[in-house]
Motif scaffolding. Structure first.
Motif, PDB file in Angstrom:
ATOM      1  N   HIS A 118      40.414  49.236  32.229  1.00  9.83           N
ATOM      2  CA  HIS A 118      41.248  48.380  31.381  1.00  9.83           C
ATOM      3  C   HIS A 118      40.798  48.372  29.922  1.00  9.83           C
ATOM      4  O   HIS A 118      41.625  48.299  29.017  1.00  9.83           O
ATOM      5  CB  HIS A 118      41.227  46.947  31.919  1.00  9.83           C
TER       6      HIS A 118
ATOM      7  N   GLU B 219      36.254  39.445  33.256  1.00  7.85           N
ATOM      8  CA  GLU B 219      36.548  40.513  34.210  1.00  7.85           C
ATOM      9  C   GLU B 219      37.127  41.748  33.510  1.00  7.85           C
ATOM     10  O   GLU B 219      36.720  42.890  33.782  1.00  7.85           O
ATOM     11  CB  GLU B 219      37.534  39.991  35.252  1.00  7.85           C
TER      12      GLU B 219
ATOM     13  N   ASN C 145      35.900  45.851  32.924  1.00  7.07           N
ATOM     14  CA  ASN C 145      36.707  46.784  33.717  1.00  7.07           C
ATOM     15  C   ASN C 145      36.941  48.074  32.932  1.00  7.07           C
ATOM     16  O   ASN C 145      37.710  48.100  31.967  1.00  7.07           O
ATOM     17  CB  ASN C 145      38.038  46.124  34.081  1.00  7.07           C
TER      18      ASN C 145
END
Length: 572
Positions: A198, A191, A195
């Motif tokens: 991030h 994930e 992202n």
């Protein structure tokens, strides 16, 4: 620097070997630390050299960098991680289970899978476990050369899928209980990699055709993994200031032509350009000026050492010796970007032009040996060890050799063979087969960058136990690998380097590792040297003057034989 704008918390630096990933990552980490951020710099490269670059002795734990406030760094050491993994798995049972059972557990956890999953766990924890990097404002990953990095970044998805789909409760590491505990962390890693708020992936390249092609391939593969926040850094751009210097003009033109022909995949990415420096950016002083648009010491012409050309051996004579033998293996090894592939291709072409049957192959996951081979002579076969093909070959062999199995037994075996770390075993087997087949011909092997290659050669001392206990049909190839590699009349190993601090010192470390395996190199190739050339451009003069100390060090302290190749010989 454009790629430092609107930074997410996590930065990955990757690219072809030798393009300046470590320098760029370290300079970025220092830059952010200077702004007041608390920064953690992590190296995932098995052949990490950030200790030397940062002038700080590091371990696998965050260590404060000398003389730099707010900056901490660590190395993920696969062997140390594997030792920790074994200890966690076995120590609770000491004094509880019989010694014979503990010895069997240690044997089971001594192979490829343990090394892979242990290093992977260390990486995943730093990426996805907030507690592991708690207190740091920024995490910067300095990765191994591209092929190894792409595998590392693909593993969270691979292991997550393996654990989710596994119906037997077992893996090549035994019971899946330990892996299942990590499943949530693996999913979190997948994930976070995808992202954009991030994670940013910084592709570092040189203004060089091969490096740009590899960056484009990497960009596409990263997109397939869902990593879309990508930025391109073009490092080491040279602009000639003395147009009467033919070497400088040729070098500048090569860079200009490569950028003009940049793959479309890269043109769409945001870009940052960093100028070539006279002095390699090693040490805190060099890193402090890494992002400067111009270097203030380019015009220095003071020699930094003495070197006699009498210490240079003739590479053509070495090739003649190979032709006389007519059999065996030639391996080129070294830090990424030192020209292993070019040297391997050159030697293979010269041997083929002498009328000998020659095979040129590679163990590099990011292989570009065909590009380097250029126009292929009739009796030169160009191949590569393709991990995907070798995995399928290995699976088919193991299943066919298993004989009759009931449904449960077959399901268990197939689950075992779906483990992501089976790739390492399959590639090792292919490497052993390649060496074995060189009994009646010459095979030139372009190896992966140093860290990955050392792991591969280390397999000759550890993986063979795992392969042999399966009753593998190719056990002769595996068991005979080390004796062949140790035989100087069969294997001629060339350590490739550049006349610069880090490549020379890393090559010396590589030679020490080989000595522990009782493998002695046939010689060193110092590549892309300015020493044989006449240059007048101030920046190139400064770089040439710095080379003397490193050529002297190689010839007097490290190399049995030293061969020197100039930039012109490498395509200028």
């Amino acid at each position: 620097m454009e790629f430092l704008n609107q930074l997410p918390r996590v930065l990955f630096f990757t690219g072809k070997g030798g393009v300046g990933k470590t320098s760029t990552a370290c300079a970025t980490a220092m830059h952010q630390a200077a702004t007041g951020e608390k920064v953690l710099l992590v190296s995932t490269d098995p052949a990490s050299n950030i200790d030397e670059v940062l002038e700080t002795e590091l371990s696998n734990k965050p260590t404060a960098v000398n003389n730099v406030d707010n900056l901490f760094a660590l190395n993920i050491d696969p062997r140390a991680a594997a030792a920790d993994y074994r200890a966690k798995a076995i120590d609770p049972y000491r004094g509880v289970l019989p010694d014979a059972v503990l010895e069997n557990m240690e044997e089971q956890l001594s192979g490829a899978c343990t090394l892979e999953i242990a290093a992977f766990d260390a990486f995943t924890e730093l990426l996805a476990d907030e507690k592991a990097t708690e207190g740091f404002d920024r995490v910067v990953f300095d990765t191994a050369p591209t092929g190894h990095t792409l595998r590392l970044l693909s593993l969270p998805k691979a292991w997550t899928g393996f654990v989710d789909d596994n119906s037997t409760g077992t893996s090549c590491l035994g019971p899946l209980a330990a892996l299942e505990k990590q499943t949530e962390l693996y999913a979190r890693a997948v994930e976070l990699l995808a992202n954009e708020k991030h994670t940013r992936l910084v592709l570092v390249t040189r203004p060089d055709q091969a490096a740009l092609k590899e960056a484009a391939r990497s960009s596409l593969e990263l997109l397939d993994l869902g990593i879309t926040n990508q930025h391109l850094v073009i490092n080491g751009l040279f602009q000639a200031t003395d147009t009467a210097d033919s070497v400088a003009v040729a070098l500048a033109k090569r860079a200009s032509d490569a950028l003009e022909a940049m793959p479309e995949q890269l043109r769409a990415l945001p870009q940052t350009t960093i100028a070539m420096k006279a002095n390699p950016p090693v040490g805190l002083q060099g890193l402090a000026t890494f992002f400067a648009p111009e270097c203030t010491s380019e015009a220095s012409t003071t020699a930094s050492g003495t070197f006699s050309a009498d210490n240079i051996d003739d590479l053509n004579a070495f090739v003649d010796e190979l032709a006389t033998s007519g059999r065996g293996v030639v391996m080129t090894m070294g830090k990424g970007g030192v020209g292993k592939t070019s040297v391997a291709a050159m030697i293979a072409r010269q041997l083929a032009n002498k009328g000998l049957p020659v095979t040129l192959t590679t163990t590099d996951p990011a292989a570009h040996v065909l590009d380097a081979a250029g126009e292929v002579p009739e009796n030169l076969a160009v191949e590569r060890i393709d991990p995907a093909a070798e995995i399928e070959r290995y699976k088919e062999e193991v299943i066919s050799e298993a004989g009759e199995l009931d449904d449960d037994g077959r399901a268990l075996l197939e689950e075992d063979l779906r483990s992501p770390c089976i790739e390492e075993i399959a590639v090792f087997q292919a490497f052993a087969r390649t060496v074995f087949q060189a009994d009646d011909m010459i095979t030139v092997i372009d190896t992966a960058p140093t860290g990955h290659t050392i792991l591969l050669l280390d397999a000759a001392q550890s993986y063979h136990r795992e392969v042999l206990k399966r009753g593998d049909a190719h056990s002769e190839e595996v068991s005979g690998l080390l004796p062949r590699l140790r035989d100087p009349s069969f294997t001629r190993l060339l350590i490739c380097t550049l006349p610069e601090t880090t490549p020379v010192h890393e090559a010396a470390d590589l030679q020490d590792d080989l000595a522990r395996a009782e493998i002695e190199p046939a010689g060193w190739v110092v590549n892309q040297s300015l020493t044989p050339l006449e240059v007048t451009d101030p920046l190139l003069v400064a770089r040439k003057n710095r080379e003397a100390r490193y050529l002297e060090e190689v010839s007097t302290q490290h190399a049995k034989r030293m061969f020197v190749l100039s930039w012109q010989q490498q395509g200028l």
